[in-house]
Design an enzyme around this catalytic site. Structure first.
Site, PDB file in Angstrom:
ATOM      1  CB  THR A  20     164.986  71.009  44.313  1.00 42.36           C
ATOM      2  OG1 THR A  20     163.974  71.173  43.317  1.00 42.36           O
ATOM      3  CG2 THR A  20     164.989  69.566  44.788  1.00 42.36           C
ATOM      4  CG  ASN A  54     160.273  83.032  40.158  1.00 44.86           C
ATOM      5  OD1 ASN A  54     159.858  83.034  41.309  1.00 44.86           O
ATOM      6  ND2 ASN A  54     159.844  82.205  39.258  1.00 44.86           N
ATOM      7  CB  CYS A  67     159.094  77.398  38.412  1.00 45.64           C
ATOM      8  SG  CYS A  67     157.403  77.983  38.562  1.00 45.64           S
ATOM      9  CB  THR A  69     165.375  76.086  49.769  1.00 41.69           C
ATOM     10  OG1 THR A  69     166.401  76.715  49.011  1.00 41.69           O
ATOM     11  CG2 THR A  69     165.087  76.897  50.998  1.00 41.69           C
ATOM     12  CD  GLU A 128     151.326  76.834  45.591  1.00 37.13           C
ATOM     13  OE1 GLU A 128     151.728  77.254  44.483  1.00 37.13           O
ATOM     14  OE2 GLU A 128     151.626  77.372  46.664  1.00 37.13           O
ATOM     15  CD  GLU A 133     153.604  73.843  44.004  1.00 37.36           C
ATOM     16  OE1 GLU A 133     154.103  73.531  42.904  1.00 37.36           O
ATOM     17  OE2 GLU A 133     152.624  73.263  44.485  1.00 37.36           O
ATOM     18  N   GLY A 168     160.157  77.567  46.030  1.00 37.52           N
ATOM     19  CA  GLY A 168     161.565  77.935  45.934  1.00 37.52           C
ATOM     20  C   GLY A 168     162.369  76.796  45.350  1.00 37.52           C
TER      21      GLY A 168
HETATM   22  P1  NDP Z   1     165.141  79.703  47.355  1.00 37.67           P
HETATM   23  O1  NDP Z   1     164.839  78.281  47.657  1.00 37.67           O
HETATM   24  O2  NDP Z   1     166.523  80.184  47.519  1.00 37.67           O
HETATM   25  O3  NDP Z   1     164.242  80.662  48.256  1.00 37.67           O
HETATM   26  C1  NDP Z   1     162.843  80.629  48.304  1.00 37.67           C
HETATM   27  C2  NDP Z   1     162.373  81.298  49.584  1.00 37.67           C
HETATM   28  O4  NDP Z   1     162.777  80.514  50.693  1.00 37.67           O
HETATM   29  C3  NDP Z   1     162.960  82.688  49.796  1.00 37.67           C
HETATM   30  O5  NDP Z   1     162.023  83.494  50.461  1.00 37.67           O
HETATM   31  C4  NDP Z   1     164.135  82.373  50.698  1.00 37.67           C
HETATM   32  O6  NDP Z   1     164.547  83.493  51.415  1.00 37.67           O
HETATM   33  C5  NDP Z   1     163.530  81.312  51.585  1.00 37.67           C
HETATM   34  N1  NDP Z   1     164.477  80.433  52.275  1.00 37.67           N
HETATM   35  C6  NDP Z   1     165.772  80.165  51.980  1.00 37.67           C
HETATM   36  N2  NDP Z   1     166.296  79.302  52.895  1.00 37.67           N
HETATM   37  C7  NDP Z   1     165.306  79.008  53.772  1.00 37.67           C
HETATM   38  C8  NDP Z   1     165.213  78.184  54.941  1.00 37.67           C
HETATM   39  N3  NDP Z   1     166.235  77.471  55.395  1.00 37.67           N
HETATM   40  N4  NDP Z   1     164.040  78.126  55.600  1.00 37.67           N
HETATM   41  C9  NDP Z   1     162.979  78.821  55.173  1.00 37.67           C
HETATM   42  N5  NDP Z   1     163.003  79.642  54.081  1.00 37.67           N
HETATM   43  C10 NDP Z   1     164.151  79.724  53.391  1.00 37.67           C
HETATM   44  O7  NDP Z   1     164.583  79.943  45.899  1.00 37.67           O
HETATM   45  P2  NDP Z   1     164.759  81.236  45.006  1.00 37.67           P
HETATM   46  O8  NDP Z   1     164.206  82.422  45.739  1.00 37.67           O
HETATM   47  O9  NDP Z   1     166.161  81.251  44.505  1.00 37.67           O
HETATM   48  O10 NDP Z   1     163.738  80.931  43.817  1.00 37.67           O
HETATM   49  C11 NDP Z   1     164.080  80.223  42.689  1.00 37.67           C
HETATM   50  C12 NDP Z   1     163.607  78.788  42.787  1.00 37.67           C
HETATM   51  O11 NDP Z   1     162.209  78.751  42.977  1.00 37.67           O
HETATM   52  C13 NDP Z   1     163.869  78.011  41.527  1.00 37.67           C
HETATM   53  O12 NDP Z   1     164.386  76.742  41.859  1.00 37.67           O
HETATM   54  C14 NDP Z   1     162.495  77.863  40.911  1.00 37.67           C
HETATM   55  O13 NDP Z   1     162.344  76.746  40.081  1.00 37.67           O
HETATM   56  C15 NDP Z   1     161.638  77.782  42.113  1.00 37.67           C
HETATM   57  N6  NDP Z   1     160.258  78.128  41.776  1.00 37.67           N
HETATM   58  C16 NDP Z   1     159.327  77.128  41.768  1.00 37.67           C
HETATM   59  C17 NDP Z   1     158.028  77.403  41.403  1.00 37.67           C
HETATM   60  C18 NDP Z   1     156.973  76.342  41.428  1.00 37.67           C
HETATM   61  O14 NDP Z   1     155.809  76.689  41.388  1.00 37.67           O
HETATM   62  N7  NDP Z   1     157.314  75.072  41.481  1.00 37.67           N
HETATM   63  C19 NDP Z   1     157.622  78.756  41.004  1.00 37.67           C
HETATM   64  C20 NDP Z   1     158.684  79.725  41.071  1.00 37.67           C
HETATM   65  C21 NDP Z   1     159.954  79.403  41.436  1.00 37.67           C
HETATM   66  P3  NDP Z   1     165.758  84.414  50.841  1.00 37.67           P
HETATM   67  O15 NDP Z   1     165.490  84.673  49.417  1.00 37.67           O
HETATM   68  O16 NDP Z   1     165.639  85.611  51.667  1.00 37.67           O
HETATM   69  O17 NDP Z   1     166.985  83.611  51.070  1.00 37.67           O
END
Ligand code: NDP
Length: 480
Positions: free
Chosen positions: A228, A150, A282, A230, A461, A248, A226
């Site tokens: 919750t 994002n 987020c 994941t 963070e 996060e 990412g």
């Molecule tokens: P994901 O959880 O799908 O992915 C996040 C990252 O983790 C990506 O690089 C993804 O790779 C990677 N990933 C996926 N599966 C695994 C695994 N099994 N092991 C290790 N890494 C893995 O999130 P999104 O990319 O869809 O992002 C959106 C989410 O992030 C929303 O829920 C949002 O709320 C949250 N978010 C939270 C923030 C915070 O500060 N709390 C800030 C910004 C977003 P790939 O994309 O290649 O699958």
């Protein structure tokens, strides 16, 4: 067609499998570049490079790390326009946003931690007449940084900057949906003279390349942003290996508006806090609670302003809402709009796919939606949609607002609009969130702790919290 490369040991390389994934431009719906589909072999090579680089990087002194990181920040600044355009192409976000927020913040992240490390001290404890304890804060070694799509370069740099500043070597993976600016960043690192192996970027899928990072026994800490679900997978993998973990995760943030608010500022900011980056932040507030005396007035003004937001080609200067990040994500959001109707909600505006003219007609556009008439307990109000969708609900008392706000599994951010500072302080104390904004939103000071409670994450963070996360404290006790 641009071929993105991994960045391992200072070199730009294909994945060892030589496989590639398609990278889509969300604004046109067309493939425009290729991403290396890395796996455990590439992560292994990155770890070997990091291991070789660690002794020198961790002991070269903070001034040297500051000098190189500051140069990286300078180069981000010098390449601002190229990076902003690349970010918008890769993620679909409006160019005005990439220029004003994403890339300037990436520069600030690097510069902030480059300078913060110059001022990073540690505690000492005097036992009168007996001994003195002092704490060494040493780098962990090799750490993993995994970031989402994002805010691609913004969140990528937010993680790697404190890790590098504290003397760690890093294996990083950007989201496979938005890898481009991390690739351009790796070229900047070469130009800035970052020694080979200090930062390694492995591109590819989360369950393959990301999972390999989390599983690798030599990677001792992982910082993840990412979803919750994941985060749960990461926690399950990392716990038996006793890795340090910063998570996060998702949010479903409340935006509470009292009748005594500064109406104009509250409504103007609520447009932004609801729909900035298409609601794909987020920290966006997706549940808007409005005190009953101003409910209709606030709702009508909000709807009027949201209807006027320009949706379409992200490269036009006056576009506010570009494309959603992917076709699948737009389908997910559309699914939630259907669900909202089934749950009894009325869509006051938006929620329709938009098809601009010409080459942008197949992009993943969706007009911003406002829904009312839903109970707090329904799925639309409980689950993270992460798109341009907000719900409105009236409330009568402070206690009710608090109950509604806290009535979800998430606890990342919250916003309170009132002129009554006593009430704002009472609410801030009781609200279940890691961040409370009073009469503002997304006003960020990089020194503050950043993170969530409940299902929104573990750890913090930002500022000293990040420097502490990426170091191991060692207490040394000297007897007199
Ligand atoms: P994901 O959880 O799908 O992915 C996040 C990252 O983790 C990506 O690089 C993804 O790779 C990677 N990933 C996926 N599966 C695994 C695994 N099994 N092991 C290790 N890494 C893995 O999130 P999104 O990319 O869809 O992002 C959106 C989410 O992030 C929303 O829920 C949002 O709320 C949250 N978010 C939270 C923030 C915070 O500060 N709390 C800030 C910004 C977003 P790939 O994309 O290649 O699958």
């Amino acid at each position: 067609m641009i071929k993105i490369a991994n960045y391992i040991n200072g070199e730009h390389l294909p994945a060892q499998s030589e496989n590639y994934l398609d990278n889509y431009d969300p604004s046109t719906g067309k493939v425009y570049s290729l991403i290396p589909e890395s796996d455990a072999l590439d992560v292994e090579a990155a770890v070997a490079a990091a291991k070789k680089a660690f002794p020198k990087w961790s002991s070269c002194g903070v001034e040297e790390r500051y000098r190189i990181m500051n140069r990286i920040a300078d180069l981000i600044g010098e390449n601002m326009e190229e990076l902003a355009r690349a970010e918008s192409r890769d993620s679909g976000k409006a160019i005005s946003l990439s220029r004003a927020v994403d890339i300037p913040r990436a520069e600030s992240n690097i510069r902030f931690f480059a300078t913060a490390i110059l001022h990073f001290g540690s505690e000492s404890y005097h036992m009168e007449g007996l001994a003195v304890n002092y704490v060494l804060r040493q780098p962990i070694g090799i750490v993993g940084c995994i970031s989402p799509w994002n805010l691609p370069l913004y969140l990528f740099t937010w993680k790697i900057a404190p890790a590098l500043a504290t003397g760690n070597c890093v294996i990083a993976k950007p989201s496979e949906m938005t890898p481009m600016t991390a690739y351009l960043f790796s070229k900047i690192c070469v130009e800035a003279g970052l020694p080979p192996g200090v930062l390694n970027i492995v591109h590819g899928l989360g369950p393959k390349a990301g999972q390999a990072i989390v599983e690798h026994p030599k990677i001792k800490a992982v910082s993840f942003t990412g979803g919750t679900n994941t985060g749960k997978i990461l926690a399950r993998t990392a716990a038996p290996m006793f890795k340090k973990l910063s998570l996060e995760l998702g949010g479903k943030n409340p935006n509470i508006i009292f009748a005594d608010c500064d109406f104009e500022r509250a409504v103007r900011t609520t447009v932004r806090s609801s729909f900035a980056n298409n609601g794909q932040i987020c920290l966006c507030g997706s549940r808007v609670y409005i005190e009953r005396p101003i409910y209709e007035k606030f709702r009508d003004e909000l709807v009027k302003r949201v209807k006027s937001l320009k949706v379409g080609n992200p490269f036009e200067e006056d576009t506010v809402q570009g494309a959603l990040v992917s076709k699948q994500h737009r389908e997910k959001v559309l699914g939630y709009l259907e669900l909202a109707k089934e749950e009894g909600g009325s869509i006051l505006c938006g929620g329709e796919t938009v098809s601009p003219d010409g080459e942008y007609s197949e992009g993943y556009y969706l007009s911003p939606a406002i829904i009312e008439g839903l109970p707090n307990a329904c799925r639309t109000n409980q689950e993270e949609i992460f798109g341009p969708v907000v719900t409105l609900q009236p409330f009568d008392t402070e206690e009710e607002a608090l109950e509604l706000a806290n009535g979800v599994q998430y606890g990342l951010a919250s916003t309170i609009w009132t002129q009554d500072i006593q009430r704002a302080s009472r609410m801030a104390e009781k609200i279940e969130a890691g961040i409370v904004w009073i009469n503002c939103w997304l006003l960020r000071d990089l020194r503050t702790p950043f993170g969530g409670v409940k299902d929104s994450g573990v750890g913090r963070e930002g500022g000293m919290e990040a420097l502490r996360f990426f170091t191991e404290p060692k207490n040394v006790c000297v007897r007199y």
